[in-house]
Design a protein around this motif. Sequence first.
Motif, mmCIF file in Angstrom:
data_model
loop_
_atom_site.group_PDB
_atom_site.id
_atom_site.type_symbol
_atom_site.label_atom_id
_atom_site.label_comp_id
_atom_site.label_asym_id
_atom_site.label_seq_id
_atom_site.Cartn_x
_atom_site.Cartn_y
_atom_site.Cartn_z
ATOM 1 N N UNK A 153 0.836 -1.202 0.000
ATOM 2 C CA UNK A 153 0.000 0.000 0.000
ATOM 3 C C UNK A 153 0.875 1.258 0.000
ATOM 4 N N UNK A 154 1.898 1.226 -0.837
ATOM 5 C CA UNK A 154 2.787 2.375 -0.984
ATOM 6 C C UNK A 154 2.691 2.876 -2.424
ATOM 7 N N UNK A 155 1.827 3.859 -2.616
ATOM 8 C CA UNK A 155 1.650 4.471 -3.925
ATOM 9 C C UNK A 155 2.792 5.427 -4.210
ATOM 10 N N UNK A 156 2.801 5.975 -5.424
ATOM 11 C CA UNK A 156 3.833 6.957 -5.759
ATOM 12 C C UNK A 156 3.723 8.188 -4.857
ATOM 13 N N UNK A 157 2.503 8.654 -4.590
ATOM 14 C CA UNK A 157 2.309 9.810 -3.706
ATOM 15 C C UNK A 157 2.880 9.534 -2.323
ATOM 16 N N UNK A 158 2.561 8.362 -1.781
ATOM 17 C CA UNK A 158 3.018 8.015 -0.435
ATOM 18 C C UNK A 158 4.528 7.810 -0.415
ATOM 19 N N UNK A 159 5.041 7.119 -1.423
ATOM 20 C CA UNK A 159 6.462 6.777 -1.454
ATOM 21 C C UNK A 159 7.342 8.010 -1.520
ATOM 22 N N UNK A 160 6.915 9.017 -2.260
ATOM 23 C CA UNK A 160 7.758 10.196 -2.462
ATOM 24 C C UNK A 160 7.734 11.144 -1.270
ATOM 25 N N UNK A 161 6.857 10.902 -0.283
ATOM 26 C CA UNK A 161 6.723 11.867 0.818
ATOM 27 C C UNK A 161 6.761 11.234 2.208
ATOM 28 N N UNK A 162 7.182 9.960 2.314
ATOM 29 C CA UNK A 162 7.116 9.314 3.628
ATOM 30 C C UNK A 162 8.316 8.440 3.976
ATOM 31 N N UNK A 163 9.460 8.644 3.338
ATOM 32 C CA UNK A 163 10.648 7.917 3.765
ATOM 33 C C UNK A 163 11.117 8.491 5.101
ATOM 34 N N UNK A 164 12.027 7.787 5.733
ATOM 35 C CA UNK A 164 12.605 8.226 7.011
ATOM 36 C C UNK A 164 11.541 8.489 8.074
#
Length: 411
Positions: A62-73
């Motif tokens: 459940x890691x979309x492009x929107x989520x992936x680009x703004x939720x590391x670390x």
Amino acid sequence: MPSALDGIRVIDMSRVFAAPVGAQILGDLGADVIKVERPGVGDDGRGYGTAWIKGKDGIETRQSSFFTVSNRNKRSITVNHAKPEGQDIIRALAADADVLIENFKVGDLKRYGLDYESLKAINPRLIYCSVTGFGQTGPMASLPGYDGLFQATGGMMAVTGIPDGKPGAGPLKAGPSLVDFVTGHNTALAIIAALLHRHATGEGQYIDIALLDTSVAMVSHIMQDYLISGFPPPRLGNGGNGGGPADLIEASDGIVYITAGTDEHYRRLTVLMDQPELFTDPRFDSNFKRGRTGQAELIGIINAWSRQLSVAELLAKLDEVGIPAAKYNELPEVWEEPQVVHRGLRATTPHPHAEAGSVDLIASPLAQMSASPATIRMPPPLLGEHTDKVLGALPGYDDARIAELRAAGII
């Protein structure tokens, strides 16, 4: 290498894009960011976009492009803050946190005793940042807001798109969610300033960040043109804002963007084209004429010359005489650019739950700091991946209590 925000703990109660970007920047700079999500559902941004990271061993990331680009670390925990037990967890986290970021509708968290004044009573040093569409006060404060709305409202679309009188003329939305993205950076900047203020005074504070404010500020020098002159500048399509010629031009095998907006750059271009008479041609003898009234005609003349050359030949000739130019790239070509490769902008990061074992992320623009660079230490988290560990470090939350809360749907 030490990070700039080592020891800073951030409670990230935000969703979708703008505020999560701000929290991610703090994480990139070393902060411990605890992302609080709804049990079973998570951040709405997990379902946004058109691509998702494939999981391994049957795991649905459940890691979309929107989520992936703004939720590391970030570490993800699940908490139902609508329940008293969930509110207790947020308060326990806030008691020794440095920062809390949220982007709920105005007044939403006050209903649960999780607003700034309530948490300030627990932790006076807390920096509490609310990110909303229109800000905390005013006639539109209660309205929801998304990026496209503010590109329309704040003036960006008014100055973006094909010029009037040409086929397809009209306002145009920028492709990326730029207002969200820049709002995220403003969020991080304000929080870092508040941390410095607290370092000097010992005081926490409340921060009100609005997408509307960012959208108006982003129009920048073009809006300033209007404030000075009283006349709205026209849309210029791909034309440069500082004059001309500045636009896309055609090569035999591709497209190049050229910026020759100073008189000297333009003179060199006319010599390079073997048409020095164009420098004094009354149609093009001022920056304004080259960039506005004569722009289309001049670009047509340049195209007649540039189409005889390949992209490589054109760039070499322009570079030789010192005229700024760049190859137009489709997205796959961006990652083949030698300088992009050299700067390490494609940041392949280990991801224990991804089918590929890693995920390609976009490196932080802050990664080149010499003493405390932004780094990627963790991939975006699975929903609730760190709940047990984070709660287990709080007083009164042993394994039995955590199991009880999970059974009750609190976490």
